[in-house]
Design a protein around this motif. Sequence first.
Motif, short mmCIF file in Angstrom:
data_model
loop_
_atom_site.label_atom_id
_atom_site.label_comp_id
_atom_site.label_asym_id
_atom_site.label_seq_id
_atom_site.Cartn_x
_atom_site.Cartn_y
_atom_site.Cartn_z
N GLY A 1 -9.27 -4.10 7.08
CA GLY A 1 -9.40 -2.67 6.82
C GLY A 1 -9.73 -2.38 5.37
O GLY A 1 -10.60 -1.54 5.07
N LEU A 2 -9.09 -3.08 4.45
CA LEU A 2 -9.35 -2.87 3.03
C LEU A 2 -10.75 -3.34 2.67
O LEU A 2 -11.48 -2.65 1.95
N LEU A 3 -11.15 -4.50 3.17
CA LEU A 3 -12.51 -4.99 2.90
C LEU A 3 -13.56 -4.02 3.43
O LEU A 3 -14.56 -3.75 2.75
N GLU A 4 -13.33 -3.51 4.63
CA GLU A 4 -14.29 -2.55 5.20
C GLU A 4 -14.38 -1.30 4.34
O GLU A 4 -15.48 -0.78 4.10
N ALA A 5 -13.25 -0.81 3.86
CA ALA A 5 -13.25 0.38 3.01
C ALA A 5 -13.99 0.13 1.70
O ALA A 5 -14.76 0.97 1.23
N GLY B 1 -15.59 3.57 0.34
CA GLY B 1 -14.63 4.60 0.69
C GLY B 1 -14.08 5.33 -0.52
O GLY B 1 -14.33 4.94 -1.68
N ALA B 2 -13.36 6.39 -0.27
CA ALA B 2 -12.76 7.19 -1.34
C ALA B 2 -11.81 6.32 -2.16
O ALA B 2 -10.98 5.60 -1.59
N PRO B 3 -11.93 6.37 -3.48
CA PRO B 3 -11.08 5.51 -4.32
C PRO B 3 -9.59 5.63 -4.03
O PRO B 3 -8.89 4.61 -3.98
N ILE C 1 -8.80 3.79 -0.83
CA ILE C 1 -8.84 2.34 -1.07
C ILE C 1 -7.56 1.89 -1.77
O ILE C 1 -6.95 0.89 -1.38
N ARG C 2 -7.16 2.63 -2.78
CA ARG C 2 -5.93 2.26 -3.50
C ARG C 2 -4.71 2.35 -2.59
O ARG C 2 -3.80 1.52 -2.66
N ASP C 3 -4.67 3.37 -1.73
CA ASP C 3 -3.57 3.50 -0.77
C ASP C 3 -3.57 2.33 0.22
O ASP C 3 -2.51 1.78 0.53
N ASP C 4 -4.75 1.96 0.71
CA ASP C 4 -4.87 0.81 1.62
C ASP C 4 -4.38 -0.46 0.93
O ASP C 4 -3.68 -1.28 1.53
N PHE C 5 -4.75 -0.62 -0.34
CA PHE C 5 -4.30 -1.79 -1.09
C PHE C 5 -2.78 -1.78 -1.26
O PHE C 5 -2.12 -2.81 -1.08
N ARG C 6 -2.21 -0.62 -1.61
CA ARG C 6 -0.75 -0.53 -1.76
C ARG C 6 -0.04 -0.92 -0.46
O ARG C 6 0.96 -1.64 -0.48
N ARG C 7 -0.56 -0.44 0.66
CA ARG C 7 0.04 -0.78 1.96
C ARG C 7 -0.05 -2.29 2.20
O ARG C 7 0.92 -2.92 2.62
N LEU C 8 -1.22 -2.86 1.92
CA LEU C 8 -1.40 -4.30 2.08
C LEU C 8 -0.43 -5.06 1.17
O LEU C 8 0.27 -5.97 1.62
N ARG C 9 -0.39 -4.67 -0.08
CA ARG C 9 0.47 -5.38 -1.03
C ARG C 9 1.94 -5.28 -0.64
O ARG C 9 2.67 -6.28 -0.69
N GLU C 10 2.39 -4.11 -0.26
CA GLU C 10 3.79 -3.94 0.14
C GLU C 10 4.12 -4.80 1.36
O GLU C 10 5.18 -5.42 1.42
#
Length: 143
Positions: free
Chosen positions: A25-29, A34-36, A39-48
Amino acid sequence: MAEQQDSYEGVFAAQHRELDTLFVGLLEALRAGGAPETIRDDFRRLRETLEAHVDREDRLYYPAVGALRPIHRPALESLVTSHEIFRTQLGAIEASLADAAFAEAERALVEFVEGFAAHEAAEEALLRRIDAEILEALSDSPR
């Protein structure tokens, strides 16, 4: 199927598939521009999710598995070392995202995903062996 889900390997495999979905999902965004903030929210979710996963492995599962099967402690310690490398890589990706260096973040994430996939495969293979050893030991014990 329920037996696999109750195994160490089954638990980790399910968590790995969840992480894989978040990676995709993050790679696709990133690739779609995608909106910055998304993308940052997707990354935070992944990292958490990833941090919670490796924390459980490092503090809960691996010590228990190492106690049950001491012969595998060096391999388990190697996996923990990999987790520290992953945390460092995630920090670099986060910094790229904070700087709006999305192409750099994408390249780093692709590299991260490749390394993590190899880690997942090695981890699942080790845990599959340990599960088999534990089951064999249980079946050999008198009832």
